[in-house]
Design a protein around this motif. Structure first.
Motif, PDB file in Angstrom:
ATOM      1  N   ASN A  12       0.831  -1.218   0.000  1.00  8.07           N
ATOM      2  CA  ASN A  12       0.000   0.000   0.000  1.00  8.07           C
ATOM      3  C   ASN A  12       0.860   1.261   0.000  1.00  8.07           C
ATOM      4  O   ASN A  12       0.402   2.338   0.384  1.00  8.07           O
ATOM      5  CB  ASN A  12      -0.946  -0.006   1.206  1.00  8.07           C
ATOM      6  N   LYS A  13       2.111   1.126  -0.436  1.00  2.97           N
ATOM      7  CA  LYS A  13       3.020   2.267  -0.489  1.00  2.97           C
ATOM      8  C   LYS A  13       3.302   2.657  -1.938  1.00  2.97           C
ATOM      9  O   LYS A  13       3.752   1.839  -2.748  1.00  2.97           O
ATOM     10  CB  LYS A  13       4.335   1.951   0.217  1.00  2.97           C
ATOM     11  N   VAL A  14       3.029   3.911  -2.257  1.00  2.44           N
ATOM     12  CA  VAL A  14       3.301   4.461  -3.584  1.00  2.44           C
ATOM     13  C   VAL A  14       4.684   5.083  -3.576  1.00  2.44           C
ATOM     14  O   VAL A  14       4.994   5.908  -2.708  1.00  2.44           O
ATOM     15  CB  VAL A  14       2.247   5.528  -3.963  1.00  2.44           C
ATOM     16  N   LYS A  15       5.529   4.678  -4.536  1.00  6.50           N
ATOM     17  CA  LYS A  15       6.882   5.213  -4.622  1.00  6.50           C
ATOM     18  C   LYS A  15       7.047   5.981  -5.926  1.00  6.50           C
ATOM     19  O   LYS A  15       6.742   5.463  -7.002  1.00  6.50           O
ATOM     20  CB  LYS A  15       7.905   4.077  -4.545  1.00  6.50           C
ATOM     21  N   LEU A  16       7.514   7.211  -5.829  1.00  7.86           N
ATOM     22  CA  LEU A  16       7.684   8.073  -6.992  1.00  7.86           C
ATOM     23  C   LEU A  16       9.149   8.495  -7.123  1.00  7.86           C
ATOM     24  O   LEU A  16       9.806   8.799  -6.127  1.00  7.86           O
ATOM     25  CB  LEU A  16       6.824   9.335  -6.865  1.00  7.86           C
ATOM     26  N   VAL A  17       9.632   8.506  -8.357  1.00 10.99           N
ATOM     27  CA  VAL A  17      10.962   9.028  -8.668  1.00 10.99           C
ATOM     28  C   VAL A  17      10.775  10.158  -9.664  1.00 10.99           C
ATOM     29  O   VAL A  17      10.078   9.998 -10.676  1.00 10.99           O
ATOM     30  CB  VAL A  17      11.886   7.947  -9.259  1.00 10.99           C
ATOM     31  N   LEU A  18      11.390  11.314  -9.388  1.00  9.22           N
ATOM     32  CA  LEU A  18      11.172  12.515 -10.174  1.00  9.22           C
ATOM     33  C   LEU A  18      12.363  12.821 -11.071  1.00  9.22           C
ATOM     34  O   LEU A  18      13.495  12.451 -10.763  1.00  9.22           O
ATOM     35  CB  LEU A  18      10.894  13.705  -9.247  1.00  9.22           C
ATOM     36  N   ASN A  19      12.092  13.516 -12.166  1.00 11.36           N
ATOM     37  CA  ASN A  19      13.127  13.879 -13.127  1.00 11.36           C
ATOM     38  C   ASN A  19      13.805  15.167 -12.695  1.00 11.36           C
ATOM     39  O   ASN A  19      13.214  16.240 -12.684  1.00 11.36           O
ATOM     40  CB  ASN A  19      12.490  14.052 -14.508  1.00 11.36           C
ATOM     41  N   LYS A  20      15.095  15.058 -12.340  1.00  7.16           N
ATOM     42  CA  LYS A  20      15.796  16.205 -11.755  1.00  7.16           C
ATOM     43  C   LYS A  20      16.036  17.329 -12.758  1.00  7.16           C
ATOM     44  O   LYS A  20      16.008  18.515 -12.388  1.00  7.16           O
ATOM     45  CB  LYS A  20      17.120  15.751 -11.146  1.00  7.16           C
ATOM     46  N   GLU A  21      16.265  16.987 -14.025  1.00  3.75           N
ATOM     47  CA  GLU A  21      16.515  18.041 -15.019  1.00  3.75           C
ATOM     48  C   GLU A  21      15.284  18.903 -15.223  1.00  3.75           C
ATOM     49  O   GLU A  21      15.364  20.141 -15.270  1.00  3.75           O
ATOM     50  CB  GLU A  21      16.956  17.421 -16.347  1.00  3.75           C
ATOM     51  N   LYS A  22      14.145  18.268 -15.366  1.00  8.15           N
ATOM     52  CA  LYS A  22      12.901  19.022 -15.545  1.00  8.15           C
ATOM     53  C   LYS A  22      12.549  19.817 -14.291  1.00  8.15           C
ATOM     54  O   LYS A  22      11.999  20.913 -14.373  1.00  8.15           O
ATOM     55  CB  LYS A  22      11.757  18.069 -15.908  1.00  8.15           C
ATOM     56  N   LEU A  23      12.872  19.259 -13.145  1.00  9.58           N
ATOM     57  CA  LEU A  23      12.615  19.977 -11.894  1.00  9.58           C
ATOM     58  C   LEU A  23      13.478  21.228 -11.809  1.00  9.58           C
ATOM     59  O   LEU A  23      13.009  22.296 -11.405  1.00  9.58           O
ATOM     60  CB  LEU A  23      12.883  19.063 -10.709  1.00  9.58           C
ATOM     61  N   ASP A  24      14.739  21.113 -12.200  1.00 14.75           N
ATOM     62  CA  ASP A  24      15.614  22.285 -12.231  1.00 14.75           C
ATOM     63  C   ASP A  24      15.027  23.371 -13.124  1.00 14.75           C
ATOM     64  O   ASP A  24      14.993  24.550 -12.768  1.00 14.75           O
ATOM     65  CB  ASP A  24      16.999  21.899 -12.767  1.00 14.75           C
ATOM     66  N   ALA A  25      14.559  22.957 -14.306  1.00 16.44           N
ATOM     67  CA  ALA A  25      14.002  23.917 -15.253  1.00 16.44           C
ATOM     68  C   ALA A  25      12.744  24.576 -14.692  1.00 16.44           C
ATOM     69  O   ALA A  25      12.533  25.784 -14.853  1.00 16.44           O
ATOM     70  CB  ALA A  25      13.688  23.222 -16.575  1.00 16.44           C
ATOM     71  N   ALA A  26      11.911  23.788 -14.015  1.00 17.70           N
ATOM     72  CA  ALA A  26      10.663  24.321 -13.464  1.00 17.70           C
ATOM     73  C   ALA A  26      10.923  25.325 -12.349  1.00 17.70           C
ATOM     74  O   ALA A  26      10.169  26.282 -12.170  1.00 17.70           O
ATOM     75  CB  ALA A  26       9.799  23.176 -12.950  1.00 17.70           C
ATOM     76  N   MET A  27      12.022  25.108 -11.594  1.00 21.46           N
ATOM     77  CA  MET A  27      12.314  25.977 -10.459  1.00 21.46           C
ATOM     78  C   MET A  27      13.189  27.171 -10.826  1.00 21.46           C
ATOM     79  O   MET A  27      13.354  28.090 -10.018  1.00 21.46           O
ATOM     80  CB  MET A  27      13.003  25.163  -9.358  1.00 21.46           C
ATOM     81  N   ALA A  28      13.755  27.179 -12.033  1.00 30.91           N
ATOM     82  CA  ALA A  28      14.732  28.204 -12.400  1.00 30.91           C
ATOM     83  C   ALA A  28      14.190  29.624 -12.264  1.00 30.91           C
ATOM     84  O   ALA A  28      14.848  30.509 -11.698  1.00 30.91           O
ATOM     85  CB  ALA A  28      15.230  27.961 -13.818  1.00 30.91           C
ATOM     86  N   ASP A  29      12.991  29.873 -12.765  1.00 30.84           N
ATOM     87  CA  ASP A  29      12.429  31.223 -12.724  1.00 30.84           C
ATOM     88  C   ASP A  29      12.184  31.684 -11.292  1.00 30.84           C
ATOM     89  O   ASP A  29      12.462  32.834 -10.936  1.00 30.84           O
ATOM     90  CB  ASP A  29      11.122  31.277 -13.517  1.00 30.84           C
ATOM     91  N   GLU A  30      11.665  30.768 -10.460  1.00 33.30           N
ATOM     92  CA  GLU A  30      11.376  31.135  -9.074  1.00 33.30           C
ATOM     93  C   GLU A  30      12.668  31.412  -8.311  1.00 33.30           C
ATOM     94  O   GLU A  30      12.741  32.371  -7.520  1.00 33.30           O
ATOM     95  CB  GLU A  30      10.586  30.016  -8.383  1.00 33.30           C
ATOM     96  N   VAL A  31      13.692  30.593  -8.542  1.00 35.32           N
ATOM     97  CA  VAL A  31      14.985  30.817  -7.880  1.00 35.32           C
ATOM     98  C   VAL A  31      15.566  32.162  -8.308  1.00 35.32           C
ATOM     99  O   VAL A  31      16.117  32.909  -7.488  1.00 35.32           O
ATOM    100  CB  VAL A  31      15.964  29.671  -8.209  1.00 35.32           C
TER     101      VAL A  31
END
Length: 273
Positions: free
Chosen positions: A155-174
């Motif tokens: 009953n445990k959901v495990k997620l792995v995220l894409n670090k490159e896309k995450l960097d791009a998504a956070m770039a403007d806010e940073v």
């Protein structure tokens, strides 16, 4: 409280997602996650524990929250007790917050005990709220494009995220935060994962883990530091209508919002000293 928790979990999950779906996505895992997220509106009472742990080379700090909430007769009661720990030194129950009968009670290190009648604020908030629209809830199809991997272990959901896309998504806010602070800063995600345990359709535990490198220009010199941030929240006694253990509120003095802000600022200043 439920809406805030849903927003926090949703923000944490969306913050750590990337746009790259593949055959590594287990649809059953996302179905269970969707069920758990959408059952927050049905969680009328629970005890909770939450924490944020931050580790950097040669140092670590954590903030822990615990308490409970109960909706009864259209009234919300809740408690929040906060502990802070840094490099082995711990301050227990640094700030205690209680809410009962439209009154907020705040205890700052037993040095300042305040109570605020928020009924007028609630009335003003209700009057300024736009007409309610039916929420579509949390949809698995909305998060699927952001995932590298989703798997189900019991009953445990495990997620792995894409670090490159995450960097791009956070770039403007940073960049915005850097400009506001007056220095150049960048952030590079090394890994981002999430694990969510669902029991009887309710989320029982959620852990979101980031490893990143933060770089900044300090006095004209580029400096970098590795950082690990782990967020955790767990629930128990769900819908058991467990009563909140309130203190007797003796010694709490009537105050206003501005006095509260000043008191909390003074407490923060005392900690830094």
């Amino acid at each position: 409280m439920k809406k805030l928790t849903t927003l926090l979990l949703s923000a944490g999950l969306l913050f750590s997602m990337a746009a790259c779906s593949s055959s590594k996505i287990d649809d059953d895992a996302l179905t269970l996650l969707e069920t758990g997220m959408n059952h927050f509106e049905k969680m009328e009472s629970a005890s909770y524990n939450a924490s944020m742990d931050v580790k950097i080379p040669d140092s670590n700090a954590s903030i822990a929250f615990k308490g409970g909430y109960l909706e009864k007769d259209n009234k919300l009661n809740f408690s929040l007790l906060m502990d802070v720990k840094e490099d082995g030194e711990k301050a227990e129950e640094l700030i205690n917050v209680y809410y009962k009968d439209d009154t907020a009670y705040i205890n700052l290190m037993d040095l300042n005990k305040m109570k605020i009648d928020v009924s007028d604020l609630l009335d003003q908030a209700k009057q300024s709220e736009p007409a309610e629209t039916k929420s579509e809830g949390f949809k698995k199809e909305d998060i699927k494009p952001f995932l590298d991997k989703a798997s189900l272990d019991g009953n445990k959901v495990k997620l792995v995220l894409n670090k490159e896309k995450l960097d791009a998504a956070m770039a403007d806010e940073v960049k915005k935060q850097s400009e506001a602070a007056g220095y150049d800063m960048t952030m590079n995600i090394k890994s981002a994962t999430a694990e969510v345990t669902v029991k009887d359709d309710f989320i029982e535990d959620a852990v979101i883990d980031f490893v990143m490198t933060v770089s900044a220009d300090v006095d004209g010199k580029k400096e970098s530091i590795d950082m690990n941030i782990k967020l955790n929240i767990s629930f128990s006694d769900i819908n058991q209508n467990k009563e909140i253990n309130f203190p007797d509120f003796k010694g709490y003095e009537e105050t206003d919002i501005m006095s509260l802000i000043y008191g909390m600022s003074s407490a923060a200043g005392g900690l830094e000293g």
